[in-house]
Design a protein around this motif. Structure first.
Motif, PDB file in Angstrom:
ATOM      1  N   ARG A  19      49.978  71.720  32.931  1.00 57.65           N
ATOM      2  CA  ARG A  19      50.688  71.687  33.905  1.00 57.65           C
ATOM      3  C   ARG A  19      52.736  71.545  34.205  1.00 57.65           C
ATOM      4  NH1 ARG A  19      47.164  71.946  37.878  1.00 57.65           N
ATOM      5  NH2 ARG A  19      44.892  71.512  37.536  1.00 57.65           N
ATOM      6  N   ALA A  20      52.527  71.659  34.988  1.00 53.53           N
ATOM      7  CA  ALA A  20      53.786  71.807  35.246  1.00 53.53           C
ATOM      8  C   ALA A  20      54.240  71.204  36.053  1.00 53.53           C
ATOM      9  CB  ALA A  20      55.084  72.930  35.194  1.00 53.53           C
ATOM     10  N   VAL A  21      55.363  69.550  36.306  1.00 48.63           N
ATOM     11  CA  VAL A  21      54.683  68.804  36.998  1.00 48.63           C
ATOM     12  C   VAL A  21      56.177  67.838  37.392  1.00 48.63           C
ATOM     13  CG1 VAL A  21      53.716  66.298  37.486  1.00 48.63           C
ATOM     14  CG2 VAL A  21      52.846  67.813  36.656  1.00 48.63           C
ATOM     15  N   GLU A  22      56.428  67.887  38.569  1.00 52.36           N
ATOM     16  CA  GLU A  22      57.803  67.134  39.094  1.00 52.36           C
ATOM     17  C   GLU A  22      57.848  66.028  39.056  1.00 52.36           C
ATOM     18  OE1 GLU A  22      58.397  69.297  43.257  1.00 52.36           O
ATOM     19  OE2 GLU A  22      59.645  70.819  42.107  1.00 52.36           O
ATOM     20  N   PRO A  23      58.805  65.732  39.068  1.00 50.39           N
ATOM     21  CA  PRO A  23      59.107  64.194  38.878  1.00 50.39           C
ATOM     22  C   PRO A  23      58.273  63.007  40.216  1.00 50.39           C
ATOM     23  CG  PRO A  23      61.508  64.845  38.659  1.00 50.39           C
ATOM     24  CD  PRO A  23      60.190  65.552  39.232  1.00 50.39           C
ATOM     25  N   GLY A  24      58.026  63.548  41.048  1.00 53.63           N
ATOM     26  CA  GLY A  24      57.296  62.569  42.081  1.00 53.63           C
ATOM     27  C   GLY A  24      55.984  62.454  41.876  1.00 53.63           C
ATOM     28  N   GLY A  29      53.023  74.313  38.743  1.00 58.81           N
ATOM     29  CA  GLY A  29      52.911  75.235  37.577  1.00 58.81           C
ATOM     30  C   GLY A  29      51.270  75.026  36.810  1.00 58.81           C
ATOM     31  N   ALA A  30      50.458  75.944  36.350  1.00 56.26           N
ATOM     32  CA  ALA A  30      49.723  75.507  35.746  1.00 56.26           C
ATOM     33  C   ALA A  30      49.394  76.665  34.288  1.00 56.26           C
ATOM     34  CB  ALA A  30      48.478  74.788  36.128  1.00 56.26           C
ATOM     35  N   ALA A  31      48.928  76.519  33.388  1.00 56.20           N
ATOM     36  CA  ALA A  31      48.478  77.609  32.461  1.00 56.20           C
ATOM     37  C   ALA A  31      46.873  77.498  31.947  1.00 56.20           C
ATOM     38  CB  ALA A  31      49.622  78.494  31.637  1.00 56.20           C
ATOM     39  N   TYR A  32      46.505  78.196  31.371  1.00 56.10           N
ATOM     40  CA  TYR A  32      45.323  77.524  30.861  1.00 56.10           C
ATOM     41  C   TYR A  32      44.697  78.358  30.053  1.00 56.10           C
ATOM     42  CZ  TYR A  32      44.294  75.414  35.261  1.00 56.10           C
ATOM     43  OH  TYR A  32      44.635  74.478  36.334  1.00 56.10           O
ATOM     44  N   ALA A  33      44.688  78.091  28.792  1.00 58.81           N
ATOM     45  CA  ALA A  33      44.861  79.045  27.202  1.00 58.81           C
ATOM     46  C   ALA A  33      43.327  78.123  26.597  1.00 58.81           C
ATOM     47  CB  ALA A  33      45.650  79.315  27.153  1.00 58.81           C
ATOM     48  N   ALA A  34      42.797  79.479  25.206  1.00 53.47           N
ATOM     49  CA  ALA A  34      41.717  78.783  24.540  1.00 53.47           C
ATOM     50  C   ALA A  34      42.410  80.025  23.377  1.00 53.47           C
ATOM     51  CB  ALA A  34      40.688  79.924  25.420  1.00 53.47           C
ATOM     52  N   ILE A  35      41.441  79.510  21.966  1.00 54.55           N
ATOM     53  CA  ILE A  35      41.843  79.902  20.684  1.00 54.55           C
ATOM     54  C   ILE A  35      40.635  80.872  20.659  1.00 54.55           C
ATOM     55  CG2 ILE A  35      42.810  79.946  18.194  1.00 54.55           C
ATOM     56  CD1 ILE A  35      44.884  79.137  19.351  1.00 54.55           C
ATOM     57  N   ASP A  43      44.567  82.187  29.766  1.00 52.84           N
ATOM     58  CA  ASP A  43      43.308  82.933  31.269  1.00 52.84           C
ATOM     59  C   ASP A  43      44.117  82.951  31.895  1.00 52.84           C
ATOM     60  OD1 ASP A  43      41.202  83.111  29.277  1.00 52.84           O
ATOM     61  OD2 ASP A  43      40.893  80.953  29.098  1.00 52.84           O
ATOM     62  N   SER A  44      45.235  82.513  32.452  1.00 54.59           N
ATOM     63  CA  SER A  44      45.882  82.070  33.863  1.00 54.59           C
ATOM     64  C   SER A  44      46.984  81.304  33.798  1.00 54.59           C
ATOM     65  CB  SER A  44      44.529  81.279  34.743  1.00 54.59           C
ATOM     66  OG  SER A  44      45.650  80.913  36.068  1.00 54.59           O
ATOM     67  N   ILE A  45      48.252  81.986  34.364  1.00 53.13           N
ATOM     68  CA  ILE A  45      49.421  81.175  34.174  1.00 53.13           C
ATOM     69  C   ILE A  45      50.117  81.625  35.516  1.00 53.13           C
ATOM     70  CG2 ILE A  45      50.474  83.152  32.654  1.00 53.13           C
ATOM     71  CD1 ILE A  45      52.598  80.861  32.227  1.00 53.13           C
ATOM     72  N   GLN A  46      50.258  80.394  36.335  1.00 51.88           N
ATOM     73  CA  GLN A  46      51.104  80.718  37.443  1.00 51.88           C
ATOM     74  C   GLN A  46      52.505  79.329  37.845  1.00 51.88           C
ATOM     75  OE1 GLN A  46      47.626  80.594  40.656  1.00 51.88           O
ATOM     76  NE2 GLN A  46      49.257  82.659  42.330  1.00 51.88           N
ATOM     77  N   ALA A  47      52.834  79.809  38.885  1.00 53.42           N
ATOM     78  CA  ALA A  47      54.006  79.092  39.430  1.00 53.42           C
ATOM     79  C   ALA A  47      53.271  79.562  40.850  1.00 53.42           C
ATOM     80  CB  ALA A  47      55.477  79.713  38.858  1.00 53.42           C
ATOM     81  N   ILE A  48      53.798  78.091  41.428  1.00 56.18           N
ATOM     82  CA  ILE A  48      53.160  78.313  43.216  1.00 56.18           C
ATOM     83  C   ILE A  48      54.946  78.617  43.470  1.00 56.18           C
ATOM     84  CG2 ILE A  48      51.911  75.974  43.462  1.00 56.18           C
ATOM     85  CD1 ILE A  48      54.064  74.101  44.348  1.00 56.18           C
ATOM     86  N   PRO A  49      53.985  80.239  44.418  1.00 55.96           N
ATOM     87  CA  PRO A  49      55.162  80.838  44.953  1.00 55.96           C
ATOM     88  C   PRO A  49      56.363  80.068  45.916  1.00 55.96           C
ATOM     89  CG  PRO A  49      53.317  81.782  46.154  1.00 55.96           C
ATOM     90  CD  PRO A  49      52.702  79.915  45.444  1.00 55.96           C
ATOM     91  N   PRO A  50      56.397  78.705  46.348  1.00 53.05           N
ATOM     92  CA  PRO A  50      58.066  78.444  46.981  1.00 53.05           C
ATOM     93  C   PRO A  50      58.749  78.191  45.483  1.00 53.05           C
ATOM     94  CG  PRO A  50      56.241  77.240  47.883  1.00 53.05           C
ATOM     95  CD  PRO A  50      55.680  78.223  46.798  1.00 53.05           C
ATOM     96  N   ARG A  51      58.680  77.746  44.557  1.00 54.05           N
ATOM     97  CA  ARG A  51      59.333  77.126  43.312  1.00 54.05           C
ATOM     98  C   ARG A  51      59.245  78.420  42.164  1.00 54.05           C
ATOM     99  NH1 ARG A  51      57.473  73.182  46.428  1.00 54.05           N
ATOM    100  NH2 ARG A  51      57.876  70.769  45.876  1.00 54.05           N
ATOM    101  N   ARG A  52      58.986  79.439  42.279  1.00 53.96           N
ATOM    102  CA  ARG A  52      59.132  80.369  41.226  1.00 53.96           C
ATOM    103  C   ARG A  52      60.736  80.443  41.104  1.00 53.96           C
ATOM    104  NH1 ARG A  52      53.681  84.284  41.772  1.00 53.96           N
ATOM    105  NH2 ARG A  52      52.420  82.812  41.582  1.00 53.96           N
ATOM    106  N   ILE A  56      59.848  77.834  35.574  1.00 54.39           N
ATOM    107  CA  ILE A  56      58.421  77.492  35.795  1.00 54.39           C
ATOM    108  C   ILE A  56      57.184  77.889  34.937  1.00 54.39           C
ATOM    109  CG2 ILE A  56      56.407  76.301  36.602  1.00 54.39           C
ATOM    110  CD1 ILE A  56      58.340  75.671  39.140  1.00 54.39           C
ATOM    111  N   GLY A  57      57.469  79.101  34.818  1.00 53.45           N
ATOM    112  CA  GLY A  57      56.704  80.429  34.152  1.00 53.45           C
ATOM    113  C   GLY A  57      56.775  80.231  32.562  1.00 53.45           C
ATOM    114  N   SER A  58      57.981  80.474  32.686  1.00 48.55           N
ATOM    115  CA  SER A  58      58.889  80.339  31.167  1.00 48.55           C
ATOM    116  C   SER A  58      58.292  79.204  30.647  1.00 48.55           C
ATOM    117  CB  SER A  58      60.812  80.665  31.584  1.00 48.55           C
ATOM    118  OG  SER A  58      60.080  82.139  31.268  1.00 48.55           O
TER     119      SER A  58
END
Length: 112
Positions: A19-24, A29-35, A43-52, A56-58
């Protein structure tokens, strides 16, 4: 400004959540993965649209790839799933910037 935090989950078919988390405390943003064998499955990677556009995604994909490498993965896999807020071309360019391609069947491919 944000930080990337992780937690191993072991549920819903993925092993880890980043998870990408701001100081507050807001998750931006979040990403989910497995081996799977020698593959890191994203499985998934996304930053919320207003913060793109703020890295964050990188930061998330770099954390996911580092985690996969630490666990012996040599390649990346997953399903290419652009959302309604980005064009498929923009999402492909994002992945390409990080060494991940999309094959003709819509799967993520690449060596990590």
């Amino acid at each position: 400004m944000f930080s990337v935090k992780s937690r191993e989950t072991g549920h819903d078919g993925y092993d880890i959540e980043f998870r990408a988390v701001e100081p507050g405390g807001e998750t931006v943003g979040a990403a989910y993965a497995a081996i799977d064998d020698d593959a890191l499955r994203l499985d998934s990677i996304q930053a919320i649209p207003p913060r793109r556009g703020r890295g964050i995604g990188s930061a998330l994909i770099m954390a996911v790839i580092a985690w996969g490498r630490e666990r012996g993965a040599s390649r990346i896999s997953g399903e290419f799933r652009p959302d309604a807020f980005s064009t498929p071309e923009d999402v492909k360019a994002f992945y390409a910037k990080h060494g991940v391609g999309v094959d003709s069947e819509g799967n993520l491919v690449g060596n990590i």
